[in-house]
Design an enzyme around this catalytic site. Structure first.
Site, short mmCIF file in Angstrom:
data_model
loop_
_atom_site.label_atom_id
_atom_site.label_comp_id
_atom_site.label_asym_id
_atom_site.label_seq_id
_atom_site.Cartn_x
_atom_site.Cartn_y
_atom_site.Cartn_z
CD GLU A 1 -8.88 19.64 11.06
OE1 GLU A 1 -7.86 19.35 11.68
OE2 GLU A 1 -9.31 20.79 10.92
CE LYS B 1 -10.36 23.06 13.38
NZ LYS B 1 -9.04 22.54 13.07
CE LYS C 1 -3.23 27.50 7.77
NZ LYS C 1 -3.72 27.02 9.04
CE LYS D 1 -5.52 14.25 10.71
NZ LYS D 1 -5.77 15.67 10.49
NE ARG E 1 9.01 36.40 25.57
CZ ARG E 1 7.80 36.83 25.26
NH1 ARG E 1 7.64 38.05 24.84
NH2 ARG E 1 6.76 36.04 25.36
CG HIS F 1 -4.54 23.21 4.54
ND1 HIS F 1 -3.23 23.60 4.42
CD2 HIS F 1 -4.80 23.25 5.87
CE1 HIS F 1 -2.73 23.85 5.63
NE2 HIS F 1 -3.66 23.65 6.52
CE LYS G 1 -1.90 16.73 5.22
NZ LYS G 1 -1.79 16.04 6.49
CG ASP H 1 -7.52 26.89 10.63
OD1 ASP H 1 -6.35 27.26 10.79
OD2 ASP H 1 -7.95 25.80 11.07
CG HIS I 1 0.73 20.86 6.95
ND1 HIS I 1 -0.15 21.83 7.34
CD2 HIS I 1 0.14 19.69 7.26
CE1 HIS I 1 -1.22 21.26 7.86
NE2 HIS I 1 -1.08 19.96 7.84
#
Ligand code: BG6
Length: 488
Positions: A218, A332, A150, A337, A47, A242, A184, A237, A180
């Site tokens: 993470e 989280k 996703k 990670k 946009r 995953h 990997k 999520d 994704h």
């Protein structure tokens, strides 16, 4: 379909974060490696009132900020000559007619097209519908494909609806749903580890494996995505996609060949065999946690019950896996990670050494480090030299960086993008697979709002989840394992 035609990659939501951080760096990296087919054009559709130069400047900024290591001035100049921009509102039908005309003008002849929806999910349905209404999905001499990020739906009903909308315009073979994690290198290597070797496959079943653990930890918090995240939570999520995808790669039967249908047929069978979690067993088979400062983030509802951490115990009811628990956890703001798969083998059935009676032999562990320190470790027992009969656990180690060179592994998007251009959907999620994954997640979400749900447990930032997660394992006389490094 003619694969030697020019290709146009149309990026919907071209001004967004994903485009800048992941997509363009991946396309550019493949361009530099000379892997893109000749005559590829990139057309941004969004946009913002930009012209092609503004769009190029936006992408350049993203490259410098997020992918400085792949940036190269000279290559960027020639790449930039293939970048274009069309302004339009993703939910306005007339703007698709403009886009269609602009694409036809640019292509000035038959060209294959990849429509990449890098937009917020609320635009998926309008985009697909308008593409259909403008005959932009029709394949005559050239192919048309669509890539969808996703989240694919919010639950089973919305995922089914989205699949129906898609199938009204595109054939399933034209649709590439991205997860994704499947791009990997280390996730792909799972299939090679299992099926390009003979020594592990005979052990890969209930007779030898005691339990399987999958950790996707993470260190980041929910950051600027708090508004989205509060509606989503860790199950939707991370698990629906995953973690369940990793589970399928670990547990699937060997397909007869590495093609999209054979691989995905086997993955769907795994998901279909997972024993459902119900209100009656949800307390014993799940943990839900939230980090203590989560509710302070702007965009998070007061008193939010959204889980930022979850652990699940799943069983796969088939011949190979009967009785083997699969423990999946993700959260989280954990200490690091780190993504790791642990295969814990059964203990030797009998101790023939002169150990004190309470001493057990350790079980062997196979640790697959997905990120960081990508590699594989096999932990076994060795005799401590100069002892009479003492043993200690030692590791046989493989690291991608020492075996294949120091350079970073390619980003997941690089591979997925090339596959979509080549028409190989093996590493993309099929419609039935995505629906099957929601069939597992929906009942847990539903059970978490019943009186039988486990309590929402809180954990400090920088810890490995709530204490209940350790108690959950202790109840089964197990502990969370980590060999890759930072975990415990
Ligand atoms: C995304 C999730 O799909 O995966 C994010 O929406 C998460 O919340 C991310 O941070 C993790 O991906 P990676 O590749 O950084 O492990």
């Amino acid at each position: 379909m003619n694969n030697s035609l020019p290709i146009t990659i149309v990026i919907f939501g071209a001004s967004g974060d994903l485009t800048e951080r992941k997509l363009i760096p991946a396309i550019f990296s493949q361009y530099r490696k000379g892997r893109l087919p000749a005559h590829v054009r990139i057309v941004g559709f969004a946009r913002r009132p930009w012209n092609p130069d503004d769009f190029r400047a936006h992408l350049l900024h993203g490259m410098q900020a997020y992918a400085a290591e792949t940036y190269d001035e000279q290559a960027w100049q020639s790449f930039g000559a293939n970048v274009f921009y069309v302004r339009g509102d993703l939910s306005t039908g007339a703007d698709y007619a403009t886009l269609h005309q602009a694409l036809n003008d640019l292509e000035s002849g038959p060209a294959n097209r990849l429509y990449y929806l890098a937009t917020a999910p609320e635009y998926y349905i309008p985009a697909v519908t308008h593409l259909g209404a403008n005959q932009m999905a029709d394949e005559d001499e050239a192919w048309r494909r669509i890539v969808i990020e996703k989240p694919f739906g919010h639950d089973l009903a919305s995922a089914k609806h989205l699949n129906e909308v898609l199938h009204a315009v595109f054939q399933e073979s034209q649709v590439y749903r991205i997860d994704h994690y499947l791009g990997k290198e280390t996730a792909q290597n799972l299939l090679f580890f299992r099926f390009a070797n003979t020594i592990f496959e005979p052990l890969w079943n209930r007779n030898y494996i005691y339990n399987v653990q999958v950790t996707v930890a993470e260190s980041v918090d929910v950051g600027h995505r708090a508004g989205y995240y509060d509606e989503t939570g860790v199950l939707r999520d991370m698990f629906q996609n995953h973690l369940l995808q990793l589970l399928t790669l670990i547990a699937m039967e060997p397909p007869a060949s590495f093609n999209a249908d054979s691989v995905r047929n086997e993955k769907v069978k795994v998901l279909a065999a997972v024993r459902p979690i119900t209100p009656a067993n949800v307390a014993g088979r799940t943990v839900r946690g939230q980090y203590r400062t989560y509710r302070d983030a702007p965009g998070v509802a007061r008193g939010s019950q959204t889980a930022t951490y979850a652990a699940l115990q799943l069983y796969i009811d088939n011949w190979r896996w009967q009785g083997v628990p699969f423990y999946l956890r993700s959260g989280k703001v954990m200490p690091a990670k780190m993504s790791e798969i642990i295969i814990q083998f059964r203990r030797p059935p009998h101790v023939m050494f002169n150990f004190p009676p309470e001493r057990l032999l350790h079980s062997n562990l196979l640790s697959i480090c997905l990120q960081p320190n990508e590699g594989i470790h096999l932990r076994f027992e060795a005799k401590v030299p100069d002892s009479v009969q003492d043993t200690r656990s030692v590791d046989m180690e493989f690291y991608f960086r020492s075996s294949f060179g120091d350079g970073p592994l390619p980003d997941a998007y690089e591979r997925l993008l090339l596959d979509a251009l080549a028409g190989d959907a093996s590493l993309f999620t099929r419609s039935d697979e995505i629906e099957q994954a929601w069939r597992l997640i929906d009942p847990i979400m539903a059970a978490w709002v019943t009186p039988q749900a486990p309590p929402l447990s809180f954990y400090e930032a920088g810890t490995w989840g709530p204490p209940e997660a350790d108690m959950f394992m202790a109840r089964d006389e197990r502990v969370w394992r980590s060999v890759c490094g930072a975990g415990k």
